[in-house]
Design a protein around this motif. Structure first.
Motif, short mmCIF file in Angstrom:
data_model
loop_
_atom_site.label_atom_id
_atom_site.label_comp_id
_atom_site.label_asym_id
_atom_site.label_seq_id
_atom_site.Cartn_x
_atom_site.Cartn_y
_atom_site.Cartn_z
N ARG A 19 0.82 -1.21 0.00
CA ARG A 19 0.00 0.00 0.00
C ARG A 19 0.86 1.27 0.00
O ARG A 19 0.34 2.37 -0.19
CB ARG A 19 -0.94 0.00 1.21
CG ARG A 19 -1.98 -1.10 1.17
CD ARG A 19 -2.75 -1.20 2.47
NE ARG A 19 -1.86 -1.58 3.58
CZ ARG A 19 -2.28 -1.79 4.83
NH1 ARG A 19 -3.57 -1.66 5.12
NH2 ARG A 19 -1.43 -2.15 5.77
N VAL A 26 -6.75 -5.55 0.65
CA VAL A 26 -6.54 -4.10 0.71
C VAL A 26 -7.89 -3.41 0.61
O VAL A 26 -8.52 -3.42 -0.45
CB VAL A 26 -5.61 -3.62 -0.43
CG1 VAL A 26 -5.36 -2.12 -0.29
CG2 VAL A 26 -4.30 -4.38 -0.41
N PRO A 30 -6.40 0.99 -3.18
CA PRO A 30 -5.61 -0.01 -3.91
C PRO A 30 -5.41 0.34 -5.39
O PRO A 30 -4.34 0.07 -5.95
CB PRO A 30 -6.42 -1.30 -3.75
CG PRO A 30 -7.81 -0.84 -3.46
CD PRO A 30 -7.66 0.42 -2.66
#
Length: 266
Positions: free
Chosen positions: A132, A164, A170
């Protein structure tokens, strides 16, 4: 619970880990009682979970071999998990013994095991990093040492983006990785989905989500069109973004509610 000598001190043995649960599904030994308990709870709801993990591992093998066939000789595997039979470097070196591989995972046990496994391998390494935060991954000293971003790279995001949440953006992260890749690079991804799941299955899925919320990686299933959008800016190779078991199948993998796709950066 006593901490084994090989386990990093930062690991909480009272909290399950999605990476170690996946290792359990694959029949690995790098998991703890808390992980096995959580994984067995998932299997009670979805008895085919271990088969799904194996099917996903099979896609990883097929994708890496496809990229090797396109001349890719360096790989960055994000969310690589705990090393089990069929790691990317093992697959790659069967075809190209000079291929380079960097594994990146946020799970400290996964990185500790990968580092031990690769200690004598100059062509592969593992780093602890969070996908991330693309700049921290792309700027990592070992990544820069191993990967030449002026040449095509095989970027792997296999069974990781569904951990995520949307709040962590994302799509923005994937776009940042795409920007860093040279033309001719590839992104291979797989992602679990609600598509095709019955109302009863969705109810069970909510129970599974509750289990994964106890880990550091809550599960976020997405529809196929949203999964396909992760490949925006890439030329999607045949057969497109399809159910995972239909992407260049070479065995009778179990059907799972997941999509897979590979794209080439023009």
């Amino acid at each position: 619970m006593e901490q084994a000598s090989w386990v990093p001190s930062s690991v909480d043995l009272n909290r399950p880990s999605a990476a170690r649960m996946y290792d359990y599904y694959l029949g690995g030994s790098h998991n703890f009682a808390v992980d096995r308990e959580a994984a067995k709870s998932v299997e009670q709801i979805f008895p085919g979970m271990s088969g799904a993990a194996r099917a996903n591992r099979s896609f990883l093998r097929r994708a890496v071999r496809h990229l090797l066939g396109q001349g890719i000789d360096q790989f960055l595997d994000l969310g690589s998990g705990i090393p089990t039979v069929g790691n990317v470097h093992e697959i790659a070196h069967q075809t190209n013994p000079a291929a380079k591989v960097v594994y990146a995972d946020v799970e400290p046990v996964a990185v500790a095991h990968s580092t031990a496994l690769l200690a004598d391998n100059p062509l592969a390494c593992a780093i602890q990093a969070d996908l991330r935060d693309p700049d921290s991954v792309l700027g990592n000293e070992d990544v820069r040492r191993m990967i030449d971003f002026d040449r095509p790279v095989g970027l792997l995001m296999v069974a990781v983006l569904h951990f995520v949440p949307d709040a962590d953006e994302p799509h923005k992260a994937v776009a940042r990785y795409r920007e860093a890749l040279a033309p001719g690079s590839y992104l291979a991804l797989s992602h679990a989905s609600w598509d095709g799941i019955s109302a009863e299955g969705i109810e069970g899925g909510e129970q599974v989500n509750a289990i994964y919320r106890k880990t550091d990686s809550p599960l976020v299933l997405r529809p196929g069109d949203e999964i396909a959008s992760f490949l925006t800016g890439f030329e999607v190779v045949e057969p497109g973004v399809v159910p995972l078991s239909e992407w260049h199948p070479d065995s009778d993998d179990a059907y799972i509610s997941a999509y897979a796709g590979v794209g080439r950066k023009p």
